[in-house]
Every structure is written in structure tokens, then in C-alpha cells.
Design a protein around this motif. Structure first.
Motif, PDB file in Angstrom:
ATOM      1  N   SER A 266     -12.578  52.430  64.729  1.00  0.00           N
ATOM      2  CA  SER A 266     -11.378  51.861  64.332  1.00  0.00           C
ATOM      3  C   SER A 266     -10.842  52.553  62.997  1.00  0.00           C
ATOM      4  N   HIS A 267      -9.774  52.221  62.395  1.00  0.00           N
ATOM      5  CA  HIS A 267      -9.092  52.853  61.430  1.00  0.00           C
ATOM      6  C   HIS A 267      -9.788  52.262  59.917  1.00  0.00           C
ATOM      7  N   PHE A 268     -10.611  51.502  59.891  1.00  0.00           N
ATOM      8  CA  PHE A 268     -11.386  50.932  58.577  1.00  0.00           C
ATOM      9  C   PHE A 268     -11.963  52.048  57.855  1.00  0.00           C
ATOM     10  N   THR A 269     -12.121  51.615  56.528  1.00  0.00           N
ATOM     11  CA  THR A 269     -12.875  52.596  55.749  1.00  0.00           C
ATOM     12  C   THR A 269     -14.549  52.588  56.213  1.00  0.00           C
ATOM     13  N   ARG A 270     -15.187  53.692  55.626  1.00  0.00           N
ATOM     14  CA  ARG A 270     -16.762  53.513  56.155  1.00  0.00           C
ATOM     15  C   ARG A 270     -17.192  52.373  55.461  1.00  0.00           C
ATOM     16  N   LYS A 271     -16.960  52.187  54.029  1.00  0.00           N
ATOM     17  CA  LYS A 271     -17.527  50.935  53.350  1.00  0.00           C
ATOM     18  C   LYS A 271     -17.180  49.366  54.222  1.00  0.00           C
ATOM     19  N   LYS A 272     -15.943  49.429  54.560  1.00  0.00           N
ATOM     20  CA  LYS A 272     -15.375  48.244  55.511  1.00  0.00           C
ATOM     21  C   LYS A 272     -16.157  48.180  56.736  1.00  0.00           C
ATOM     22  N   LYS A 273     -16.488  49.345  57.480  1.00  0.00           N
ATOM     23  CA  LYS A 273     -17.101  49.133  58.491  1.00  0.00           C
ATOM     24  C   LYS A 273     -18.515  48.709  58.446  1.00  0.00           C
ATOM     25  N   GLU A 274     -19.349  49.147  57.516  1.00  0.00           N
ATOM     26  CA  GLU A 274     -20.545  48.675  57.170  1.00  0.00           C
ATOM     27  C   GLU A 274     -20.467  47.281  56.691  1.00  0.00           C
ATOM     28  N   LYS A 275     -19.688  46.692  56.189  1.00  0.00           N
ATOM     29  CA  LYS A 275     -19.625  45.303  55.859  1.00  0.00           C
ATOM     30  C   LYS A 275     -19.430  44.375  57.061  1.00  0.00           C
ATOM     31  N   LEU A 276     -18.482  44.775  57.669  1.00  0.00           N
ATOM     32  CA  LEU A 276     -18.225  44.199  58.942  1.00  0.00           C
ATOM     33  C   LEU A 276     -19.403  44.185  60.053  1.00  0.00           C
ATOM     34  N   ARG A 277     -20.124  45.069  60.010  1.00  0.00           N
ATOM     35  CA  ARG A 277     -21.455  45.344  60.811  1.00  0.00           C
ATOM     36  C   ARG A 277     -22.313  44.311  60.285  1.00  0.00           C
ATOM     37  N   SER A 278     -22.495  44.248  58.958  1.00  0.00           N
ATOM     38  CA  SER A 278     -23.422  43.218  58.469  1.00  0.00           C
ATOM     39  C   SER A 278     -23.107  41.914  58.623  1.00  0.00           C
ATOM     40  N   PHE A 279     -21.696  41.676  58.488  1.00  0.00           N
ATOM     41  CA  PHE A 279     -21.107  40.428  58.969  1.00  0.00           C
ATOM     42  C   PHE A 279     -21.470  39.868  60.171  1.00  0.00           C
ATOM     43  N   LEU A 280     -21.317  40.797  61.467  1.00  0.00           N
ATOM     44  CA  LEU A 280     -21.652  40.487  62.617  1.00  0.00           C
ATOM     45  C   LEU A 280     -23.180  40.171  62.753  1.00  0.00           C
ATOM     46  N   ILE A 281     -23.740  40.852  62.220  1.00  0.00           N
ATOM     47  CA  ILE A 281     -25.412  40.661  62.380  1.00  0.00           C
ATOM     48  C   ILE A 281     -25.881  39.453  61.591  1.00  0.00           C
ATOM     49  N   GLU A 282     -25.204  39.230  60.605  1.00  0.00           N
ATOM     50  CA  GLU A 282     -25.623  37.888  60.021  1.00  0.00           C
ATOM     51  C   GLU A 282     -25.298  36.527  61.109  1.00  0.00           C
ATOM     52  N   ILE A 283     -23.906  36.414  61.357  1.00  0.00           N
ATOM     53  CA  ILE A 283     -23.472  35.611  62.374  1.00  0.00           C
ATOM     54  C   ILE A 283     -24.467  35.331  63.422  1.00  0.00           C
ATOM     55  N   SER A 284     -24.964  36.526  64.003  1.00  0.00           N
ATOM     56  CA  SER A 284     -25.633  36.667  65.263  1.00  0.00           C
ATOM     57  C   SER A 284     -27.124  36.148  65.015  1.00  0.00           C
ATOM     58  N   LYS A 285     -27.560  36.111  63.697  1.00  0.00           N
ATOM     59  CA  LYS A 285     -28.841  35.609  63.404  1.00  0.00           C
ATOM     60  C   LYS A 285     -28.677  34.395  62.986  1.00  0.00           C
ATOM     61  N   ASN A 286     -27.719  33.801  62.365  1.00  0.00           N
ATOM     62  CA  ASN A 286     -27.778  32.508  61.595  1.00  0.00           C
ATOM     63  C   ASN A 286     -26.448  31.508  61.934  1.00  0.00           C
ATOM     64  N   GLY A 287     -25.360  31.992  63.032  1.00  0.00           N
ATOM     65  CA  GLY A 287     -24.344  31.246  63.241  1.00  0.00           C
ATOM     66  C   GLY A 287     -23.119  31.837  62.490  1.00  0.00           C
ATOM     67  N   ILE A 288     -21.910  31.228  62.917  1.00  0.00           N
ATOM     68  CA  ILE A 288     -20.459  31.562  62.234  1.00  0.00           C
ATOM     69  C   ILE A 288     -20.303  31.429  60.784  1.00  0.00           C
ATOM     70  N   ASP A 289     -21.018  29.997  60.552  1.00  0.00           N
ATOM     71  CA  ASP A 289     -20.960  29.621  58.995  1.00  0.00           C
ATOM     72  C   ASP A 289     -21.782  30.284  58.029  1.00  0.00           C
ATOM     73  N   SER A 290     -22.739  30.951  58.431  1.00  0.00           N
ATOM     74  CA  SER A 290     -23.618  31.337  57.447  1.00  0.00           C
ATOM     75  C   SER A 290     -22.858  32.397  56.408  1.00  0.00           C
ATOM     76  N   PRO A 291     -22.234  33.339  56.911  1.00  0.00           N
ATOM     77  CA  PRO A 291     -21.825  34.363  55.877  1.00  0.00           C
ATOM     78  C   PRO A 291     -21.024  33.578  54.735  1.00  0.00           C
ATOM     79  N   LYS A 292     -20.598  32.398  54.923  1.00  0.00           N
ATOM     80  CA  LYS A 292     -19.678  31.507  53.986  1.00  0.00           C
ATOM     81  C   LYS A 292     -20.736  31.393  52.507  1.00  0.00           C
ATOM     82  N   GLU A 293     -21.820  31.345  52.699  1.00  0.00           N
ATOM     83  CA  GLU A 293     -22.837  31.396  51.578  1.00  0.00           C
ATOM     84  C   GLU A 293     -22.912  32.294  50.423  1.00  0.00           C
ATOM     85  N   ASN A 294     -22.440  33.716  51.078  1.00  0.00           N
ATOM     86  CA  ASN A 294     -22.377  34.829  50.138  1.00  0.00           C
ATOM     87  C   ASN A 294     -21.020  35.495  50.064  1.00  0.00           C
ATOM     88  N   LEU A 295     -20.113  34.918  50.955  1.00  0.00           N
ATOM     89  CA  LEU A 295     -18.812  35.389  50.888  1.00  0.00           C
ATOM     90  C   LEU A 295     -17.691  34.416  50.371  1.00  0.00           C
TER      91      LEU A 295
END
Length: 338
Positions: A266-295
Motif C-alpha cells: 500500500s501507499h501508507f508510510t511504514r509507521k502507518k502500516k505498523e499501526k494498521l497491522r497492530s489494529f488488525l491483530i487487536e481486533i482479531s484477538k478481542n473484537g472490533i470494539d476493543s481498539p476504542k479503549e486505546n485510540l
């Protein structure tokens, strides 16, 4: 587009008695009025299987309401209903009313009390079907006051549990996704040819919502509670996109390895790619509402938009499930306009 509708019709008491007479109902035989209505519907369904009288209620001064339910799919004997079908639907309703009352003028003043919109998608692969409902477990537990509930209902309205169903409901709107085949099997009903391998996304607009939309004080849309108004395809698309897309989300389903490849390209920066990957992992483990606790809310929404822009659904296919595919196209797809 449309599955079933419910409406109120104004009739006078003499016509109620005529209705009973035409359907060989002796109301004095029954101690409870509900039994009369049930028997009435049973008799009517022999000749008119798409219609049901759900209740009769007195308004006083010899005026009554007929509560009528119509299965549009069964009425037309097809699943793909469009705006172009409206004239034949109205004609068939009027034909039914004429058979019951000798005329159809009651339809002229009908008021909708519920309408069920639907999108049917054919998913022949049973593993793909199971994946769809597994993924929905990770979706939001609440959206626009709709609570997530897992159950089905039989004809008596009693709860029955089967894995391929999920509800999101409140007092005015309900959304359910379910396997049409499994629903038929759970109710011991015949599976129609157009229901084979079908996953149905169904949105139910109840009377409270229809009343709110009728308001002209700025809090509603000034939309009459009439069937012709809710038969418009633009309105159907608007409702489905507004109420279902935020739950089902856009983008196709991938296992993490493939999602990482798409992110990397994708066209995203390295930092954004890493954040999006972490975002996906968090959702996969705990559900789509989970990242709202830290974002923050804006960041959370932006990450969802970022993933949508590269075609990735935020819910990942579990990497350790060998029975699930590594990729599945999102079956819920509806255009917001022509």
C-alpha cells in the motif's frame, strides 16, 4: 429488496362480521378473541398463503383495524423483488382484499406498521457460510442502540438457537443475518429453490421507526407510512448502507499473512502500516470494539477507512483454522446509488 410488510386497514364492524362469514368463522365458539384471529388466518392461508391477519382491534364507534401481514416473496413467488414489482404487488393485495370484503378501497388508507428489507447472497460453500458467522462474532456488540443477540424464532415466536443467525435489535430497527436453509430446517419448513445456499441480510423497520420518519417537525422525513414510499430502491439502498454496512463493514476477508502483503504494497508510510497491522491483530484477538479503549474516536474511524481504502475488512480470517479459506470476498455488497 423487500421480504414482508405489515399494515393497518380501517374497517367497520359489519365488515369484520362479513370477514368471519366468508371464512366460516363462528366467533361465539371461541372464548378468546385471539383464537378467532388465529383460526381466521389458518382458513385464509389455504387460498392466500402470502397473507395473514395478525390481529383485529376495535377503535370504538363500530370502527376496527385489520392488522395484515404480507409475505411479498411468497406473493410473487420469487426472491428478487425490485421497485418495478410494485404495481403487481398492489394489484395482488387489492385482489386479496376484494376476495375478503368485496372491494379493495381499504388499501387507499393503509398505514404501514413494519417493513422488512433484505439482501440475499448465495454462498454454496458451507465452510464459507460457517466463516461468515464466525467472523460476525467479532463484530460490534452495539451500533446505533442495536444490541447483538444470537437466536432465531419459530412460528410461535419462541426462541430457537442455531449457529447461523445473529440479531442486532432495538425498539425501532432490527438487523439479522442468517442462513435461510438453516432457518427452514429449524422450523421444519420446506426449503424453496430460491432459498438454497442463501445467506440473508435482513433489516426490519418497525412501527416506532416508521412513525418517527412520518414526522414533519424536523425530527422526521415527512415520509408517509405507505407501501409505495418504502418500495423505492434508492430508499432501500440508503437504509441498507446506513444500518448494515457499519456492522458488516466493507472490504474482503483475509488471513493475516495476506493482509500483511496488501498492507506492505500500500501507499501508507511504514509507521502507518505498523499501526494498521497492530489494529488488525487487536481486533482479531478481542473484537472490533476493543481498539476504542486505546485510540481516540477520530483515529479509530480513520484506521477503519484506511483499511477499507485498500479492500481489507477489519475482521481477519483466523490463521489457525485450516477449514476456513485464506480469502473470502465480502458477500455483503450494495451500491449507495445507481
Amino acid at each position: 429488496m423487500i421480504h414482508t410488510v405489515e399494515m393497518l386497514l380501517d374497517v367497520d364492524y359489519e365488515e369484520v362480521l362479513l370477514l368471519f362469514k366468508r371464512n366460516k368463522i363462528k366467533e361465539e365458539v371461541y372464548e378468546k378473541f385471539g383464537a378467532v384471529v388465529k383460526k381466521l388466518t389458518q382458513n385464509v392461508k389455504h387460498e392466500h398463503p402470502a397473507f395473514a391477519f395478525t390481529w383485529l382491534s376495535s377503535k370504538g364507534k363500530s370502527l376496527w383495524n385489520i392488522h395484515l401481514k404480507i409475505d411479498i416473496v411468497r406473493l410473487l413467488r420469487k426472491s428478487d423483488i425490485t421497485e418495478k414489482d410494485y404495481p403487481i404487488v398492489e394489484a395482488q393485495i387489492r385482489k386479496f382484499l376484494t376476495a375478503q370484503f368485496g372491494h379493495s378501497s381499504h388499501f387507499d388508507q393503509h398505514r404501514l406498521t413494519r417493513i422488512d428489507y433484505k439482501l440475499d447472497v448465495v454462498v454454496p460453500n458451507k465452510n464459507h457460510q460457517r466463516l461468515i458467522f464466525h467472523l460476525f462474532e467479532k463484530y460490534t456488540k452495539k451500533y446505533r442502540f442495536k444490541e447483538m443477540i444470537k437466536y432465531g424464532k419459530n412460528e410461535e415466536g419462541e426462541a430457537i438457537k442455531y449457529e447461523t443467525s445473529q440479531y442486532h435489535k432495538n425498539n425501532s430497527v432490527e438487523f439479522i443475518i442468517y442462513s435461510k436453509e438453516d432457518e427452514r430446517l429449524a422450523k421444519n419448513e420446506i426449503i424453496e429453490p430460491y432459498e438454497k445456499d442463501v445467506i440473508r441480510y435482513e433489516l426490519r423497520l418497525k412501527n416506532k421507526h416508521l412513525n418517527a420518519m412520518k414526522r414533519t417537525d424536523g425530527k422526521g422525513k415527512g415520509r408517509p407510512k405507505r407501501l409505495i414510499e418504502y418500495f423505492k430502491e434508492d430508499l432501500y439502498r440508503e437504509y441498507m448502507c446506513e444500518h448494515i454496512t457499519p456492522i458488516a463493514r466493507k472490504g474482503d476477508y483475509y488471513k493475516i499473512t495476506k493482509a500483511e502483503q496488501i498492507l506492505e504494497a500500500s501507499h501508507f508510510t511504514r509507521k502507518k502500516k505498523e499501526k494498521l497491522r497492530s489494529f488488525l491483530i487487536e481486533i482479531s484477538k478481542n473484537g472490533i470494539d476493543s481498539p476504542k479503549e486505546n485510540l481516540s474516536a477520530p483515529t479509530y474511524r480513520q484506521y477503519l477507512k484506511d483499511l477499507e481504502s485498500i479492500g481489507i475488512n477489519p475482521i481477519l480470517v483466523p490463521k489457525n483454522r485450516t477449514d476456513f479459506p485464506t480469502f473470502m470476498k465480502n458477500p455483503f455488497h450494495i451500491n449507495s446509488s445507481h
